[in-house]
Design a protein around this motif. Structure first.
Motif, PDB file in Angstrom:
ATOM      1  N   TRP A   1      -5.153 -34.076 -36.908  1.00 19.02           N
ATOM      2  CA  TRP A   1      -6.359 -33.307 -36.619  1.00 19.02           C
ATOM      3  C   TRP A   1      -6.160 -32.473 -35.356  1.00 19.02           C
ATOM      4  CZ3 TRP A   1     -10.139 -34.671 -32.658  1.00 19.02           C
ATOM      5  CH2 TRP A   1     -11.282 -33.854 -32.677  1.00 19.02           C
ATOM      6  N   LEU A   2      -5.637 -33.096 -34.293  1.00 20.68           N
ATOM      7  CA  LEU A   2      -5.401 -32.361 -33.057  1.00 20.68           C
ATOM      8  C   LEU A   2      -4.351 -31.268 -33.266  1.00 20.68           C
ATOM      9  CD1 LEU A   2      -6.260 -32.230 -30.084  1.00 20.68           C
ATOM     10  CD2 LEU A   2      -4.336 -33.739 -29.565  1.00 20.68           C
ATOM     11  N   THR A   3      -3.349 -31.551 -34.076  1.00 21.85           N
ATOM     12  CA  THR A   3      -2.350 -30.533 -34.411  1.00 21.85           C
ATOM     13  C   THR A   3      -3.023 -29.342 -35.093  1.00 21.85           C
ATOM     14  OG1 THR A   3      -0.635 -32.206 -34.655  1.00 21.85           O
ATOM     15  CG2 THR A   3      -0.226 -30.076 -35.712  1.00 21.85           C
ATOM     16  N   ASN A   4      -3.933 -29.608 -36.021  1.00 19.63           N
ATOM     17  CA  ASN A   4      -4.650 -28.535 -36.721  1.00 19.63           C
ATOM     18  C   ASN A   4      -5.458 -27.674 -35.747  1.00 19.63           C
ATOM     19  OD1 ASN A   4      -3.669 -29.527 -39.150  1.00 19.63           O
ATOM     20  ND2 ASN A   4      -5.493 -30.758 -39.528  1.00 19.63           N
TER      21      ASN A   4
ATOM     22  N   GLY B   1       9.590 -28.473 -24.052  1.00 16.44           N
ATOM     23  CA  GLY B   1       8.761 -27.276 -24.173  1.00 16.44           C
ATOM     24  C   GLY B   1       7.366 -27.460 -23.602  1.00 16.44           C
ATOM     25  N   ARG B   2       6.828 -26.379 -23.042  1.00 12.68           N
ATOM     26  CA  ARG B   2       5.487 -26.401 -22.460  1.00 12.68           C
ATOM     27  C   ARG B   2       4.434 -26.782 -23.498  1.00 12.68           C
ATOM     28  NH1 ARG B   2       1.596 -22.196 -21.796  1.00 12.68           N
ATOM     29  NH2 ARG B   2       3.083 -20.822 -22.813  1.00 12.68           N
ATOM     30  N   GLU B   3       4.514 -26.187 -24.699  1.00  9.49           N
ATOM     31  CA  GLU B   3       3.524 -26.477 -25.737  1.00  9.49           C
ATOM     32  C   GLU B   3       3.577 -27.940 -26.167  1.00  9.49           C
ATOM     33  OE1 GLU B   3       5.730 -23.940 -26.007  1.00  9.49           O
ATOM     34  OE2 GLU B   3       4.423 -22.210 -25.679  1.00  9.49           O
ATOM     35  N   ALA B   4       4.787 -28.472 -26.299  1.00  6.53           N
ATOM     36  CA  ALA B   4       4.937 -29.878 -26.689  1.00  6.53           C
ATOM     37  C   ALA B   4       4.364 -30.800 -25.612  1.00  6.53           C
ATOM     38  CB  ALA B   4       6.396 -30.212 -26.962  1.00  6.53           C
ATOM     39  N   ARG B   5       4.622 -30.494 -24.347  1.00  2.00           N
ATOM     40  CA  ARG B   5       4.069 -31.310 -23.257  1.00  2.00           C
ATOM     41  C   ARG B   5       2.545 -31.233 -23.253  1.00  2.00           C
ATOM     42  NH1 ARG B   5       8.391 -29.044 -20.476  1.00  2.00           N
ATOM     43  NH2 ARG B   5       7.012 -27.532 -19.472  1.00  2.00           N
ATOM     44  N   ALA B   6       2.008 -30.042 -23.487  1.00  2.00           N
ATOM     45  CA  ALA B   6       0.553 -29.876 -23.527  1.00  2.00           C
ATOM     46  C   ALA B   6      -0.048 -30.691 -24.675  1.00  2.00           C
ATOM     47  CB  ALA B   6       0.189 -28.397 -23.673  1.00  2.00           C
ATOM     48  N   PHE B   7       0.640 -30.717 -25.818  1.00  2.00           N
ATOM     49  CA  PHE B   7       0.144 -31.496 -26.956  1.00  2.00           C
ATOM     50  C   PHE B   7       0.168 -32.993 -26.645  1.00  2.00           C
ATOM     51  CE2 PHE B   7       0.507 -33.911 -30.843  1.00  2.00           C
ATOM     52  CZ  PHE B   7      -0.587 -33.433 -31.546  1.00  2.00           C
ATOM     53  N   VAL B   8       1.262 -33.490 -26.082  1.00  2.00           N
ATOM     54  CA  VAL B   8       1.361 -34.914 -25.723  1.00  2.00           C
ATOM     55  C   VAL B   8       0.238 -35.275 -24.752  1.00  2.00           C
ATOM     56  CG1 VAL B   8       2.785 -36.648 -24.536  1.00  2.00           C
ATOM     57  CG2 VAL B   8       3.830 -35.099 -26.192  1.00  2.00           C
TER      58      VAL B   8
ATOM     59  N   ALA C   1      -2.700 -33.712 -24.382  1.00  2.00           N
ATOM     60  CA  ALA C   1      -3.984 -33.622 -25.082  1.00  2.00           C
ATOM     61  C   ALA C   1      -4.200 -34.837 -25.979  1.00  2.00           C
ATOM     62  CB  ALA C   1      -4.062 -32.335 -25.899  1.00  2.00           C
ATOM     63  N   LEU C   2      -3.154 -35.276 -26.684  1.00  2.00           N
ATOM     64  CA  LEU C   2      -3.298 -36.452 -27.536  1.00  2.00           C
ATOM     65  C   LEU C   2      -3.528 -37.704 -26.692  1.00  2.00           C
ATOM     66  CD1 LEU C   2      -3.396 -37.636 -30.363  1.00  2.00           C
ATOM     67  CD2 LEU C   2      -0.911 -37.949 -30.236  1.00  2.00           C
ATOM     68  N   GLY C   3      -2.844 -37.805 -25.571  1.00  2.00           N
ATOM     69  CA  GLY C   3      -3.070 -38.941 -24.677  1.00  2.00           C
ATOM     70  C   GLY C   3      -4.512 -38.999 -24.192  1.00  2.00           C
ATOM     71  N   ARG C   4      -5.064 -37.846 -23.810  1.00  2.00           N
ATOM     72  CA  ARG C   4      -6.472 -37.809 -23.367  1.00  2.00           C
ATOM     73  C   ARG C   4      -7.414 -38.167 -24.513  1.00  2.00           C
ATOM     74  NH1 ARG C   4      -4.389 -33.401 -20.589  1.00  2.00           N
ATOM     75  NH2 ARG C   4      -5.141 -31.910 -22.148  1.00  2.00           N
ATOM     76  N   LEU C   5      -7.132 -37.633 -25.711  1.00  2.00           N
ATOM     77  CA  LEU C   5      -7.967 -37.948 -26.878  1.00  2.00           C
ATOM     78  C   LEU C   5      -7.910 -39.440 -27.186  1.00  2.00           C
ATOM     79  CD1 LEU C   5      -9.696 -37.111 -29.339  1.00  2.00           C
ATOM     80  CD2 LEU C   5      -7.542 -36.680 -30.557  1.00  2.00           C
ATOM     81  N   ASN C   6      -6.718 -40.012 -27.233  1.00  2.00           N
ATOM     82  CA  ASN C   6      -6.585 -41.447 -27.524  1.00  2.00           C
ATOM     83  C   ASN C   6      -7.325 -42.287 -26.493  1.00  2.00           C
ATOM     84  OD1 ASN C   6      -5.087 -41.045 -29.847  1.00  2.00           O
ATOM     85  ND2 ASN C   6      -3.114 -41.416 -28.871  1.00  2.00           N
ATOM     86  N   GLN C   7      -7.234 -41.923 -25.219  1.00  2.00           N
ATOM     87  CA  GLN C   7      -7.938 -42.681 -24.178  1.00  2.00           C
ATOM     88  C   GLN C   7      -9.450 -42.601 -24.361  1.00  2.00           C
ATOM     89  OE1 GLN C   7      -6.666 -42.228 -20.057  1.00  2.00           O
ATOM     90  NE2 GLN C   7      -4.687 -41.460 -20.795  1.00  2.00           N
ATOM     91  N   ALA C   8      -9.971 -41.413 -24.661  1.00  2.00           N
ATOM     92  CA  ALA C   8     -11.412 -41.249 -24.847  1.00  2.00           C
ATOM     93  C   ALA C   8     -11.899 -42.034 -26.064  1.00  2.00           C
ATOM     94  CB  ALA C   8     -11.760 -39.767 -24.983  1.00  2.00           C
ATOM     95  N   VAL C   9     -11.146 -41.948 -27.157  1.00  2.00           N
ATOM     96  CA  VAL C   9     -11.542 -42.675 -28.371  1.00  2.00           C
ATOM     97  C   VAL C   9     -11.439 -44.184 -28.134  1.00  2.00           C
ATOM     98  CG1 VAL C   9     -10.943 -43.116 -30.786  1.00  2.00           C
ATOM     99  CG2 VAL C   9     -11.035 -40.766 -29.936  1.00  2.00           C
ATOM    100  N   ALA C  10     -10.381 -44.626 -27.471  1.00  3.23           N
ATOM    101  CA  ALA C  10     -10.236 -46.062 -27.159  1.00  3.23           C
ATOM    102  C   ALA C  10     -11.413 -46.552 -26.327  1.00  3.23           C
ATOM    103  CB  ALA C  10      -8.916 -46.317 -26.437  1.00  3.23           C
ATOM    104  N   GLY C  11     -11.865 -45.727 -25.391  1.00  2.00           N
ATOM    105  CA  GLY C  11     -13.015 -46.104 -24.574  1.00  2.00           C
ATOM    106  C   GLY C  11     -14.292 -46.235 -25.379  1.00  2.00           C
ATOM    107  N   ALA C  12     -14.408 -45.486 -26.464  1.00  2.27           N
ATOM    108  CA  ALA C  12     -15.601 -45.518 -27.312  1.00  2.27           C
ATOM    109  C   ALA C  12     -15.525 -46.593 -28.393  1.00  2.27           C
ATOM    110  CB  ALA C  12     -15.810 -44.152 -27.963  1.00  2.27           C
ATOM    111  N   CYS C  13     -14.360 -47.233 -28.535  1.00  3.88           N
ATOM    112  CA  CYS C  13     -14.167 -48.232 -29.594  1.00  3.88           C
ATOM    113  C   CYS C  13     -14.355 -49.649 -29.069  1.00  3.88           C
ATOM    114  CB  CYS C  13     -12.771 -48.091 -30.203  1.00  3.88           C
ATOM    115  SG  CYS C  13     -12.620 -46.658 -31.293  1.00  3.88           S
TER     116      CYS C  13
END
Length: 188
Positions: free
Chosen positions: A98-101, A149-156, A158-170
């Protein structure tokens, strides 16, 4: 599990989707009135991915025959809100695709961090408002080397932040490794 939320993390082929599917099968077996909906986020942009999606559909149909599949590549928050109701388990597989999309759309080719942030907030809002149980599957990709790559680092990141936020809500967070679950967070 009436309104429980669980994040299931793991690497590729760690068993995270199988674990989520088993949880959905267990939910369906508890009560004949129970329903289960899979919100699939994968998109098929090439032949190999089309074959992979078809194989996953066929395998899932055998493992969890009562699981209804809905495809939603971008509007995940509204899809969760639409399908969440008492007695219905919603399984989202997976947050990484989803984040990739959102960040690396194949059609337009241009990333939209602002759209991703808005969608991220919408998903968390829908998760908090869910009226039934929710299982979310995501990759844990931050355990390896730092991408060049800059884009790959940005994705990692962003996914880390998303996983942390979702984990906090679970209520529950499970890390899968070699098909084995490790509980990171338990209810209570």
């Amino acid at each position: 599990m009436p309104r429980e939320r669980e994040l299931i993390l793991g690497g590729q082929r760690s068993g995270k989707s199988r674990r989520a599917e088993q949880r959905a099968a267990d939910w369906l077996a508890l009560d004949p009135a129970h329903r289960a909906v899979l919100i699939a986020t994968a998109t098929a942009h090439d032949e190999e991915m089309r074959e992979r999606i078809a194989r996953h559909r066929a395998d899932r149909a055998q493992r969890v025959p009562g699981l209804v599949t809905v495809e939603e590549a971008v509007r995940l928050g509204p899809a969760l809100a639409r399908h969440s109701e008492p007695g219905t388990l919603v399984l989202i597989d997976c947050l990484t695709l989803w984040l990739t999309n959102l960040l690396m759309p194949a059609e337009s080719g241009s990333a939209s961090p602002a759209l991703a942030e808005t969608a991220h907030a919408g998903l968390l809002h829908a998760l908090h408002g869910a009226r039934g149980p929710v299982l979310l599957v995501s990759n844990e990709i931050g355990l390896g080397v730092i991408p060049m790559g800059r884009e790959a680092r940005a994705f990692v990141d962003a996914l880390g932040r998303l996983n942390q936020a979702v984990a906090g809500a679970c209520d529950r967070v499970t890390l899968m490794a070699a098909g084995l679950p490790l509980r990171l967070k338990e209810p209570g």
